[in-house]
Design an enzyme around this catalytic site. Structure first.
Site, PDB file in Angstrom:
ATOM      1  CB  SER A 215     -22.053  -5.023  -4.468  1.00  0.00           C
ATOM      2  OG  SER A 215     -22.227  -5.511  -5.787  1.00  0.00           O
TER       3      SER A 215
ATOM      4  CG  LEU B 131     -18.053 -12.622   2.652  1.00  0.00           C
ATOM      5  CD1 LEU B 131     -16.622 -13.128   2.783  1.00  0.00           C
ATOM      6  CD2 LEU B 131     -18.985 -13.734   2.211  1.00  0.00           C
TER       7      LEU B 131
ATOM      8  CE  LYS C   8      -4.072   2.129   1.165  1.00  0.00           C
ATOM      9  NZ  LYS C   8      -5.442   1.881   0.692  1.00  0.00           N
TER      10      LYS C   8
ATOM     11  CB  ALA D 195      -5.041   5.859  -0.996  1.00  0.00           C
TER      12      ALA D 195
END
Length: 212
Positions: free
Chosen positions: A161, A186, A33, A102
């Site tokens: 979704s 979930l 990241k 991001a």
């Protein structure tokens, strides 16, 4: 083969991090990241480590760690720093590499550069994460146009979704893009259920062996 993939999205909170965790587990990949905005709660790298059940060696340190959970350009300004994209170099690794952006695709890094501009320089195949809810056709098609206008290689769209067959089909058709699959929401987001759900809804061959 050393595979490198970018995971981006149509918006913030779209589910990129959960998808990245599932993808990292499936590929045995390293996760990076580049910019983390917000440090008080569990960071995206920590979430991926937990959900992918990845060893510390497979979670690379962020290039920029910013305190405020906001757009990177604002978070950096509040921290009194400026993000310099030219200093963000893709880490070398012998394993597959998953790079998560991001926020959405056009989030600014500073007052001149968007995340999409950085992706255009890297020219790594990108996965666009999107919802299948009302409004997503516009958001997703606009994001695809922004990627193609910058010559960012588009691997495909991953929906995160509840099912919406017409929306998913419409985006794939009008966007001329591969529909990679859909990760359902979930209730119990455990590593085991996430891994099982990803394996049921995606084909690993769509991701493996991609190299740039």
């Amino acid at each position: 083969m050393n595979s490198r993939l970018i995971v981006t999205g149509t918006d913030t909170g779209i589910g990129k991090t959960v998808f990245s965790a599932a993808l990292c587990h499936a590929l045995g990949a390293v996760y990076w990241k580049p910019v983390q905005s917000g440090l008080e709660e569990e960071t995206d790298s920590e979430i991926v480590a937990r959900l992918a059940q990845a060893s510390p060696q497979r979670i690379l340190p962020e290039a920029w760690r910013l305190n405020t959970p906001a757009s990177p350009h604002l978070s950096a300004r509040l921290d009194g720093v400026e993000i310099r994209p030219e200093e963000m170099h893709i880490p070398a690794t012998s394993l597959p590499l998953v790079i998560e952006g991001a926020g959405g695709l056009l989030v600014p890094l500073n007052d001149k550069t968007l995340f999409a501009d950085l992706f255009a320089i890297w020219r790594i195949p990108a996965i666009l994460c999107a919802r299948a809810a009302l409004g997503t056709i516009n958001h997703t098609l606009l994001s695809l146009e922004a990627m193609r206008s910058r010559d960012i290689p588009v691997l495909g769209v991953a929906f995160i979704s509840e099912a919406n067959e017409d929306t998913e089909t419409t985006i794939a058709h009008l966007g001329r893009v591969k529909r990679l699959g859909r990760l359902p929401l979930l209730d119990d987001l455990s590593p085991e259920k996430l891994h099982h759900s990803f394996a049921r809804n995606f084909h690993i061959d769509d991701f493996a062996g991609v190299a740039r």
